[in-house]
Design an enzyme around this catalytic site. Structure first.
Site, short mmCIF file in Angstrom:
data_model
loop_
_atom_site.label_atom_id
_atom_site.label_comp_id
_atom_site.label_asym_id
_atom_site.label_seq_id
_atom_site.Cartn_x
_atom_site.Cartn_y
_atom_site.Cartn_z
N ARG A 90 0.81 -1.22 0.00
CA ARG A 90 0.00 0.00 0.00
C ARG A 90 0.85 1.27 0.00
O ARG A 90 0.29 2.36 0.01
CB ARG A 90 -0.86 0.02 1.26
CG ARG A 90 -2.34 -0.36 1.01
CD ARG A 90 -2.94 -0.59 2.38
NE ARG A 90 -4.32 -0.33 2.54
CZ ARG A 90 -5.22 -1.30 2.77
NH1 ARG A 90 -4.89 -2.56 2.71
NH2 ARG A 90 -6.46 -0.99 3.04
N ARG A 129 -21.46 -2.68 3.52
CA ARG A 129 -20.64 -3.88 3.65
C ARG A 129 -20.83 -4.54 5.02
O ARG A 129 -20.75 -3.87 6.05
CB ARG A 129 -19.17 -3.52 3.46
CG ARG A 129 -18.23 -4.69 3.70
CD ARG A 129 -16.93 -4.49 3.00
NE ARG A 129 -16.02 -3.65 3.76
CZ ARG A 129 -14.79 -3.38 3.36
NH1 ARG A 129 -14.33 -3.86 2.22
NH2 ARG A 129 -14.01 -2.61 4.08
N ARG A 173 -10.06 6.77 4.81
CA ARG A 173 -9.34 5.68 4.15
C ARG A 173 -9.19 5.96 2.65
O ARG A 173 -8.17 5.63 2.05
CB ARG A 173 -10.05 4.35 4.39
CG ARG A 173 -9.76 3.82 5.79
CD ARG A 173 -10.81 2.86 6.29
NE ARG A 173 -10.91 1.67 5.48
CZ ARG A 173 -12.02 0.94 5.35
NH1 ARG A 173 -13.12 1.29 5.97
NH2 ARG A 173 -12.02 -0.12 4.60
P1 AMP Z 1 -8.36 -3.55 4.74
O1 AMP Z 1 -8.96 -4.75 5.38
O2 AMP Z 1 -7.45 -3.91 3.61
O3 AMP Z 1 -9.39 -2.53 4.37
O4 AMP Z 1 -7.41 -2.88 5.83
C1 AMP Z 1 -7.94 -2.37 7.05
C2 AMP Z 1 -6.92 -1.50 7.75
O5 AMP Z 1 -5.78 -2.29 8.08
C3 AMP Z 1 -6.37 -0.35 6.92
O6 AMP Z 1 -7.20 0.80 6.95
C4 AMP Z 1 -5.03 -0.11 7.61
O7 AMP Z 1 -5.20 0.56 8.86
C5 AMP Z 1 -4.58 -1.53 7.93
N1 AMP Z 1 -3.82 -2.10 6.80
C6 AMP Z 1 -4.17 -3.15 6.01
N2 AMP Z 1 -3.23 -3.40 5.08
C7 AMP Z 1 -2.24 -2.50 5.28
C8 AMP Z 1 -1.00 -2.22 4.65
N3 AMP Z 1 -0.57 -2.93 3.59
N4 AMP Z 1 -0.26 -1.20 5.14
C9 AMP Z 1 -0.65 -0.49 6.20
N5 AMP Z 1 -1.82 -0.66 6.84
C10 AMP Z 1 -2.62 -1.66 6.40
#
Ligand code: AMP
Length: 215
Positions: A90, A129, A173
């Site tokens: 990311r 969701r 986000r």
């Molecule tokens: P997600 O389930 O992919 O929407 O991720 C939920 C949250 O987890 C994000 O908003 C970040 O706080 C953290 N997160 C997930 N993947 C990453 C990543 N590759 N780098 C940094 N934070 C992450």
């Protein structure tokens, strides 16, 4: 040769849904960093506590923490045939670290499947969701409702709305994505690894495009 793929795109675009649909046929491990953080949170580990403070605000967990977690996950045996990364990398630093980790294993990212959709669509999807507490499967009240309200079709687990799916954190986000993650589009494109996929299409059509891009 092990196969390494990345599902890339803004929050709510359908990365998790598509991963669910193609991971079994690919017969490679699925590493979703968001799921790993939520799993740590559920198990009340130190990493989970640390990640929570960022996740609750819609911010990214620091690179060194995220990269360390992925490095450890890659040591598990199920990653031998390859990995479908989801929600990782990311940031440019994460992408560089991943290239390094994979080159140490004699591999490289074959394709980055970039699923895109306008912010209005993302906000609508995030707001509708529901996620399974037990297995992490995702539902959408409009486009992919569960068969029984509040119950996961896959494992029978309880469905909930992620705390970071509230309106304020959703907006944050999407902003964080634009500022810190979107620069990776050019990074991967320059390397000729990017496949662009229209995430506004019906779920089945997106899957067909994902399969076509993987080849
Ligand atoms: P997600 O389930 O992919 O929407 O991720 C939920 C949250 O987890 C994000 O908003 C970040 O706080 C953290 N997160 C997930 N993947 C990453 C990543 N590759 N780098 C940094 N934070 C992450």
């Amino acid at each position: 040769m092990a196969k390494y793929l990345v599902l890339f795109g803004p929050p709510g675009v359908g990365k998790g849904t598509q991963a669910e649909r193609v991971k079994d046929e690919l017969q490679i491990a699925h590493i979703a960093t968001g799921d790993l953080f939520r799993d740590n949170l559920k198990r009340e580990t130190e990493l989970g506590q640390l990640a929570k403070s960022y996740m609750d605000r819609g911010a990214l967990v620091p690179d060194e923490v995220t990269i360390g977690m992925v490095r450890a996950r890659l040591e598990e045996a199920d990653t031998q045939n390859g990995v479908l990364f989801d929600g990782f990398p990311r940031t440019v630093a994460q992408a560089e670290a991943l290239d390094q980790l994979l080159s140490e294993r004699g591999g490289r990212i074959e394709k980055v499947l970039f699923i895109h959709a306008p912010d209005s669509v993302l906000l609508d999807r995030l707001g509708n969701r529901w996620t399974c507490k037990k297995c992490g499967a995702v539902y959408n009240l409009n486009s992919k409702p569960p068969q029984v309200t509040g119950v996961c079709d896959v494992c029978g687990g309880e469905l909930y709305q992620r705390p970071d799916d509230n309106l304020e954190t959703q907006r944050k986000r999407i902003e964080v994505y634009a500022a810190q993650t979107a620069p990776l589009i050019e990074y991967f494109d320059r390397q000729g690894r990017l496949a662009r996929i229209d995430g506004q299409q019906p779920i089945e059509k997106v899957t067909a495009d994902v399969r076509a891009a993987i080849g």
